[in-house]
Design an enzyme around this catalytic site. Structure first.
Site, short mmCIF file in Angstrom:
data_model
loop_
_atom_site.label_atom_id
_atom_site.label_comp_id
_atom_site.label_asym_id
_atom_site.label_seq_id
_atom_site.Cartn_x
_atom_site.Cartn_y
_atom_site.Cartn_z
N GLY A 12 10.38 0.71 11.51
CA GLY A 12 10.99 2.04 11.52
C GLY A 12 10.18 3.03 12.35
N GLN A 13 10.61 4.29 12.30
CA GLN A 13 9.99 5.33 13.14
C GLN A 13 8.48 5.45 12.87
OE1 GLN A 13 10.71 9.40 12.14
NE2 GLN A 13 10.21 10.17 14.17
N ASP A 35 9.48 -6.45 7.91
CA ASP A 35 10.71 -5.65 7.86
C ASP A 35 11.86 -6.62 7.62
OD1 ASP A 35 12.79 -3.63 8.42
OD2 ASP A 35 11.16 -2.51 9.34
N ARG A 37 14.29 -6.67 9.73
CA ARG A 37 14.75 -6.98 11.10
C ARG A 37 13.54 -6.89 12.03
NH1 ARG A 37 14.74 -1.74 13.49
NH2 ARG A 37 14.43 -0.27 11.80
N TYR A 143 18.19 11.26 -1.80
CA TYR A 143 16.88 10.94 -1.22
C TYR A 143 15.79 11.76 -1.92
CZ TYR A 143 13.28 10.96 2.49
OH TYR A 143 12.11 10.87 3.22
N LYS A 147 12.69 10.53 -4.25
CA LYS A 147 11.28 10.82 -3.91
C LYS A 147 10.61 11.56 -5.07
CE LYS A 147 10.82 8.86 0.09
NZ LYS A 147 9.97 7.67 0.21
#
Ligand code: AKB
Length: 316
Positions: A12-13, A35, A37, A143, A147
């Site tokens: 990811g980022q 991951d 992918r 989200y 969190k």
């Protein structure tokens, strides 16, 4: 015991750049990327990679045992905007993945855990300017709720079971190597790509929408710094406020115009406006600065220069 690091969600980022930096510091083979992918070419050829579904306890355990992992960074999550489209999936991924690693740490399978929280833990009733470490927290996105619940669970596992878990509340993170996916702050990355590719950007957040943001290098430095800190200096075991800068879409557009003079911005807000409106405009991160010496380096001007120069080279 030698340090061996596992990054879950390495493609990811943030995961991509965190993996590359940790490999630079610890050696390529001491950092296992994982991951569901494959990631960028640069990441895939830089060291070991394993497929892990963060929701599968056994698939994490197998890799921990195979490499004798000591430290885990759980970077897999569904972010705010995508989370609103798939609330049940977001809750399942964000919570199950956290419980998996908290329980593995509790069972002594590894030593130290990093888990990212977010400014999304705050909500519409939170004081918006210079939001304190401890304040009203009534998040209004799935989200944010995940969190917020996650923070409570981290503190609980630390107090009850001695799990060495460390966490920071990331603001919007801006970077050029890997794109963010599904966040409300993503506009602040898209705008640089569009500035270079087509000279204009139609912002999905309105003029005046000020949000806390940070350039990737600062975010990586904070992440590594809190993990390297002495355990007694990490006094907050839910999650630390973290800040570098705050800006509106028109302020970032002004910075871009200094380098790309023909750049134009327009506004057409969508459902993400409500999310942005529920979040703080700026953050008080004095506890992170006092407890483990956090200090940011990059402001909006420097960030804009780096983003436009790096993307220019990438697109050439
Ligand atoms: C998002 O926009 O959802 C994320 C975040 C602030 O956690 N970038």
């Amino acid at each position: 015991m030698n340090t061996c690091i596992l990054i879950i969600g390495a493609c990811g980022q943030i995961g991509t750049e965190l993996t590359l930096k940790l490999r630079e510091i610890n050696g390529d083979n001491a950092v296992i990327a994982s991951d569901i992918r494959e990631g960028s070419k640069e990441l895939m050829k830089s060291g070991p990679f394993e497929f892990i579904n963060a929701m599968e306890y056994d698939s994490i355990l197998n890799v921990i045992e195979k490499y004798k992992v000591t430290d885990v960074y759980l970077m897999a999550a569904m972010l705010s905007a995508t989370g609103e489209k798939f609330p049940a999936k977001a809750w399942e991924l964000n919570m199950n993945s956290l419980f998996n690693v908290l329980n593995l740490a509790k069972e002594g399978k590894f030593k130290k855990l990093f888990w990212p929280s977010s400014i999304a833990v705050f909500g519409p009733t939170t004081p918006k300017e210079y939001t304190p470490q401890e304040t009203v927290m009534e998040p209004s996105t799935v989200y944010g709720i995940s969190k917020q619940a996650g923070e409570r669970w981290c503190e609980y596992y630390f107090n009850k079971f001695g799990v060495d878990v460390r966490s920071i509340r990331y603001p919007g993170i801006i970077s050029w190597k890997t794109n963010p996916g599904g966040g409300t702050t993503d506009y602040a990355v898209e705008i640089y790509h569009n500035a270079l590719l087509i000279g204009k950007y139609n912002s999905f957040l309105n003029k005046g929408t000020k949000l806390p943001m940070m350039y990737m290098d600062d975010a990586i430095e904070a992440t590594i710094k809190i993990m390297d800190a002495n355990p007694e200096d990490v006094k907050i075991r839910s999650s630390y406020n973290l800040a570098a800068m705050s800006f509106t879409p028109e302020e970032i557009a002004e910075e871009i115009k200094k380098i790309v003079p023909e750049f134009r911005i327009s506004y057409n807000s969508d459902f993400r406006q409500n999310i942005a409106d529920s979040w703080p405009r700026s953050i008080d991160d004095s506890k992170a600065r006092e407890d483990w010496g956090w200090k940011h380096k990059i402001d909006i001007k420097k960030m804009s220069e780096i983003m436009l120069n790096s993307l220019h080279t990438k697109y050439e």
